[in-house]
Design a protein around this motif. Structure first.
Motif, PDB file in Angstrom:
ATOM      1  N   THR A 166     -19.259   3.109  -1.140  1.00  0.00           N
ATOM      2  CA  THR A 166     -20.170   3.500  -2.209  1.00  0.00           C
ATOM      3  C   THR A 166     -20.637   2.285  -3.005  1.00  0.00           C
ATOM      4  OG1 THR A 166     -18.398   3.819  -3.853  1.00  0.00           O
ATOM      5  CG2 THR A 166     -18.947   5.694  -2.435  1.00  0.00           C
ATOM      6  N   GLY A 167     -19.956   1.150  -2.800  1.00  0.00           N
ATOM      7  CA  GLY A 167     -20.288  -0.055  -3.545  1.00  0.00           C
ATOM      8  C   GLY A 167     -19.421  -0.277  -4.755  1.00  0.00           C
ATOM      9  N   ALA A 168     -18.547   0.694  -5.074  1.00  0.00           N
ATOM     10  CA  ALA A 168     -17.668   0.564  -6.229  1.00  0.00           C
ATOM     11  C   ALA A 168     -16.583  -0.471  -5.958  1.00  0.00           C
ATOM     12  CB  ALA A 168     -17.033   1.911  -6.572  1.00  0.00           C
ATOM     13  N   HIS A 169     -16.149  -1.158  -6.999  1.00  0.00           N
ATOM     14  CA  HIS A 169     -15.031  -2.086  -6.896  1.00  0.00           C
ATOM     15  C   HIS A 169     -13.741  -1.294  -7.035  1.00  0.00           C
ATOM     16  CE1 HIS A 169     -17.753  -5.499  -7.166  1.00  0.00           C
ATOM     17  NE2 HIS A 169     -18.357  -4.871  -8.158  1.00  0.00           N
ATOM     18  N   GLY A 170     -12.671  -1.789  -6.443  1.00  0.00           N
ATOM     19  CA  GLY A 170     -11.444  -1.008  -6.490  1.00  0.00           C
ATOM     20  C   GLY A 170     -10.175  -1.813  -6.451  1.00  0.00           C
ATOM     21  N   GLU A 171      -9.122  -1.176  -6.945  1.00  0.00           N
ATOM     22  CA  GLU A 171      -7.768  -1.711  -6.905  1.00  0.00           C
ATOM     23  C   GLU A 171      -6.842  -0.635  -6.370  1.00  0.00           C
ATOM     24  OE1 GLU A 171     -10.199  -4.090  -9.046  1.00  0.00           O
ATOM     25  OE2 GLU A 171      -9.653  -2.164  -9.923  1.00  0.00           O
ATOM     26  N   VAL A 172      -5.997  -0.999  -5.421  1.00  0.00           N
ATOM     27  CA  VAL A 172      -5.036  -0.072  -4.842  1.00  0.00           C
ATOM     28  C   VAL A 172      -3.645  -0.506  -5.268  1.00  0.00           C
ATOM     29  CG1 VAL A 172      -4.118   0.950  -2.722  1.00  0.00           C
ATOM     30  CG2 VAL A 172      -6.545   0.316  -2.858  1.00  0.00           C
ATOM     31  N   VAL A 173      -2.927   0.382  -5.930  1.00  0.00           N
ATOM     32  CA  VAL A 173      -1.578   0.082  -6.417  1.00  0.00           C
ATOM     33  C   VAL A 173      -0.587   0.956  -5.667  1.00  0.00           C
ATOM     34  CG1 VAL A 173      -0.046   0.029  -8.412  1.00  0.00           C
ATOM     35  CG2 VAL A 173      -2.481  -0.490  -8.705  1.00  0.00           C
ATOM     36  N   GLN A 174       0.284   0.327  -4.906  1.00  0.00           N
ATOM     37  CA  GLN A 174       1.325   1.067  -4.193  1.00  0.00           C
ATOM     38  C   GLN A 174       2.597   1.057  -5.039  1.00  0.00           C
ATOM     39  OE1 GLN A 174       3.236  -0.547  -0.619  1.00  0.00           O
ATOM     40  NE2 GLN A 174       3.038   1.455   0.351  1.00  0.00           N
ATOM     41  N   VAL A 175       2.999   2.221  -5.492  1.00  0.00           N
ATOM     42  CA  VAL A 175       4.211   2.359  -6.295  1.00  0.00           C
ATOM     43  C   VAL A 175       5.361   2.755  -5.364  1.00  0.00           C
ATOM     44  CG1 VAL A 175       5.306   3.573  -8.214  1.00  0.00           C
ATOM     45  CG2 VAL A 175       2.858   3.048  -8.295  1.00  0.00           C
ATOM     46  N   VAL A 176       6.433   1.975  -5.365  1.00  0.00           N
ATOM     47  CA  VAL A 176       7.553   2.239  -4.460  1.00  0.00           C
ATOM     48  C   VAL A 176       8.874   2.163  -5.206  1.00  0.00           C
ATOM     49  CG1 VAL A 176       6.325   1.361  -2.442  1.00  0.00           C
ATOM     50  CG2 VAL A 176       7.766  -0.179  -3.765  1.00  0.00           C
ATOM     51  N   ASP A 177       9.830   2.900  -4.705  1.00  0.00           N
ATOM     52  CA  ASP A 177      11.212   2.777  -5.157  1.00  0.00           C
ATOM     53  C   ASP A 177      11.841   1.611  -4.401  1.00  0.00           C
ATOM     54  OD1 ASP A 177      13.566   4.596  -6.510  1.00  0.00           O
ATOM     55  OD2 ASP A 177      14.281   3.546  -4.711  1.00  0.00           O
ATOM     56  N   PRO A 178      12.729   0.833  -5.036  1.00  0.00           N
ATOM     57  CA  PRO A 178      13.337  -0.320  -4.339  1.00  0.00           C
ATOM     58  C   PRO A 178      14.002   0.043  -3.016  1.00  0.00           C
ATOM     59  CG  PRO A 178      13.845  -0.394  -6.673  1.00  0.00           C
ATOM     60  CD  PRO A 178      13.160   0.922  -6.435  1.00  0.00           C
ATOM     61  N   SER A 179      14.575   1.232  -2.930  1.00  0.00           N
ATOM     62  CA  SER A 179      15.245   1.620  -1.685  1.00  0.00           C
ATOM     63  C   SER A 179      14.257   1.797  -0.542  1.00  0.00           C
ATOM     64  CB  SER A 179      16.041   2.920  -1.890  1.00  0.00           C
ATOM     65  OG  SER A 179      15.174   4.019  -2.127  1.00  0.00           O
ATOM     66  N   GLU A 180      12.995   2.044  -0.864  1.00  0.00           N
ATOM     67  CA  GLU A 180      11.984   2.200   0.175  1.00  0.00           C
ATOM     68  C   GLU A 180      11.582   0.861   0.767  1.00  0.00           C
ATOM     69  OE1 GLU A 180       9.610   6.226  -1.142  1.00  0.00           O
ATOM     70  OE2 GLU A 180       9.187   4.386  -2.271  1.00  0.00           O
ATOM     71  N   GLU A 181      11.976  -0.220   0.140  1.00  0.00           N
ATOM     72  CA  GLU A 181      11.754  -1.548   0.693  1.00  0.00           C
ATOM     73  C   GLU A 181      13.008  -2.078   1.367  1.00  0.00           C
ATOM     74  OE1 GLU A 181      10.300  -3.968  -2.546  1.00  0.00           O
ATOM     75  OE2 GLU A 181       8.247  -3.630  -1.848  1.00  0.00           O
ATOM     76  N   ALA A 182      14.145  -1.901   0.701  1.00  0.00           N
ATOM     77  CA  ALA A 182      15.396  -2.478   1.206  1.00  0.00           C
ATOM     78  C   ALA A 182      16.010  -1.660   2.332  1.00  0.00           C
ATOM     79  CB  ALA A 182      16.397  -2.616   0.065  1.00  0.00           C
TER      80      ALA A 182
END
Length: 309
Positions: A200-216
Motif C-alpha cells: 500500500t506504500g505505508a511504512h511499517g515496523e514489525v515487533v515480535q514479542v517472545v517469552d525467553p523460553s521460546e528462544e532458549a
C-alpha cells in the motif's frame, strides 16, 4: 470432536474474563511507561497541506501574497503565513495481536499478550501527545483523543481474541503501521501478509514479542507441547535433543520475516518479556520519528540491543 466448539467457546470466555480483569492494570502500566520515556522526545508534526492549524511563521519575500494570514498580520507590523500540519503521515495504525498464543508465559513473567498491549497503549500515548492520530485496524478508527489509551482498551475488549496475523486493510501510502505479535505462524504466511500491507506504500515496523523460553528452549526429558489455538498435542521423549534444531529454525524464521519487510523499508525487532518495555518504546519511537525518509534506514535495521536475541 463433538465437544470441540464448546471447548472453543469456553476458552474464549476464559480469555475474555482474564483480559477484562487485567485491563485496568495494563492501562496504568502503559501510561506509566509512556510518561517515563516522554521526557526529551520531540513530536513528529511536519508542515504540509493538511487541514489542522500548526503554527504561524514569518512571510518570506517571493511567496504568493495569497498565503499571508492578514488577520494575524494585522496585530503588528510583520506579515505571517498560517502553516498547517502535514496530514499525510498523521495516522499510525497499531495492531496488537490477541491470538491465543499470546497468552503464553514462563515462570513469573507476564504473558506476551499483556506486554504487547502495554507496548501498543504506551506507543499510542506518546504518538498522540506528539500530534499523531492512532487507530487499530478493524477495531478503532484513527483518533487523536487525549484518552487514546482508554479508547484502545475499550476497542480491544470488544475483540478479546483474534487471528495470529493482522487483518488486510488499506491504509494511505503515507500512513505508518506497527504490528505487535509473536509471529510464529508459518514463515510464508507471515512474509506474505507483511508484503500485502507494505504494498500500500505505508511504512511499517514489525515487533515480535517472545517469552525467553521460546528462544532458549530450556525443556528436557519427556514433554507434552500443546497448541495454543487448536489444542493439538505433541509429546517429545527427549526434548533437549530438539534444542539446536529449534533454535536454527527460529533464526531462519526471523531472518525470513526481516527480509520480507526490508524489501519495502520495514523494520523488524524482537522484544523479550524479560526486558523493560521502555527499551523497545524508546527505540521504536526514534525509528518512527524519521517518518517518510526512513525507508533505507529501516531496511538496514537490526534487532534492538538488549531486547533481541
Amino acid at each position: 470432536m463433538a465437544d470441540q466448539p464448546q471447548k472453543t467457546v469456553e476458552r474464549a470466555t476464559s480469555q475474555s474474563a482474564a483480559l477484562a480483569a487485567a485491563m485496568p492494570r495494563l492501562v496504568l502500566e502503559a501510561r506509566r511507561i509512556a510518561s517515563s520515556v516522554q521526557h526529551g522526545l520531540h513530536g513528529r508534526r511536519r508542515v504540509g497541506t493538511g487541514e489542522n492549524f500548526w503554527q504561524y511563521r514569518r512571510f518570506v519575500d517571493g511567496e504568493p501574497a495569497a498565503r499571508v494570514d492578514w488577520r494575524r498580520s494585522a496585530r503588528d507590523d510583520l506579515l505571517y503565513v498560517r502553516e498547517r500540519e502535514w496530514e499525510a503521515a498523521h495516522t499510525v495504525w497499531i495492531w496488537p495481536s490477541l491470538s491465543p498464543s499470546m497468552d503464553y508465559a514462563s515462570g513469573r513473567l507476564a504473558p506476551k499478550g499483556e506486554r504487547g498491549l502495554i507496548i501498543a497503549f504506551a506507543l499510542a500515548e506518546l504518538l498522540v501527545k506528539g500530534g499523531e492520530r492512532v487507530g487499530i485496524p478493524e477495531l478503532m478508527r484513527p483518533s487523536a483523543s487525549r484518552r487514546i489509551v482508554e479508547r484502545m482498551a475499550e476497542a480491544v475488549m470488544h475483540a478479546p481474541s483474534g487471528p495470529a496475523l493482522p487483518p488486510l486493510f488499506h491504509p494511505s501510502p503515507q500512513s505508518e503501521i506497527v504490528l505487535v505479535g509473536d509471529f510464529f505462524s508459518p514463515t510464508a504466511q507471515v512474509g506474505a501478509r507483511i508484503a500485502e500491507l507494505a504494498r500500500t506504500g505505508a511504512h511499517g515496523e514489525v515487533v515480535q514479542v517472545v517469552d525467553p523460553s521460546e528462544e532458549a528452549f530450556p525443556f528436557s526429558g519427556r514433554i507434552e507441547f500443546r497448541g495454543a489455538s487448536d489444542g493439538a498435542t505433541l509429546t517429545v521423549g527427549r526434548a533437549e535433543t530438539w534444542r539446536a534444531d529449534y533454535q536454527t529454525r527460529l533464526a531462519a524464521h526471523r531472518e525470513a520475516i526481516r527480509a520480507a519487510g526490508a524489501r519495502f523499508g520495514w523494520s523488524f525487532v524482537v522484544h523479550r518479556t524479560d526486558r523493560p518495555a521502555s527499551e523497545l518504546l524508546l527505540a521504536l519511537h526514534a525509528r518512527m520519528g524519521a517518518g517518510g525518509t526512513a525507508g533505507s534506514a529501516l531496511a538496514e535495521a537490526q534487532p534492538l540491543e538488549g531486547a533481541a536475541s
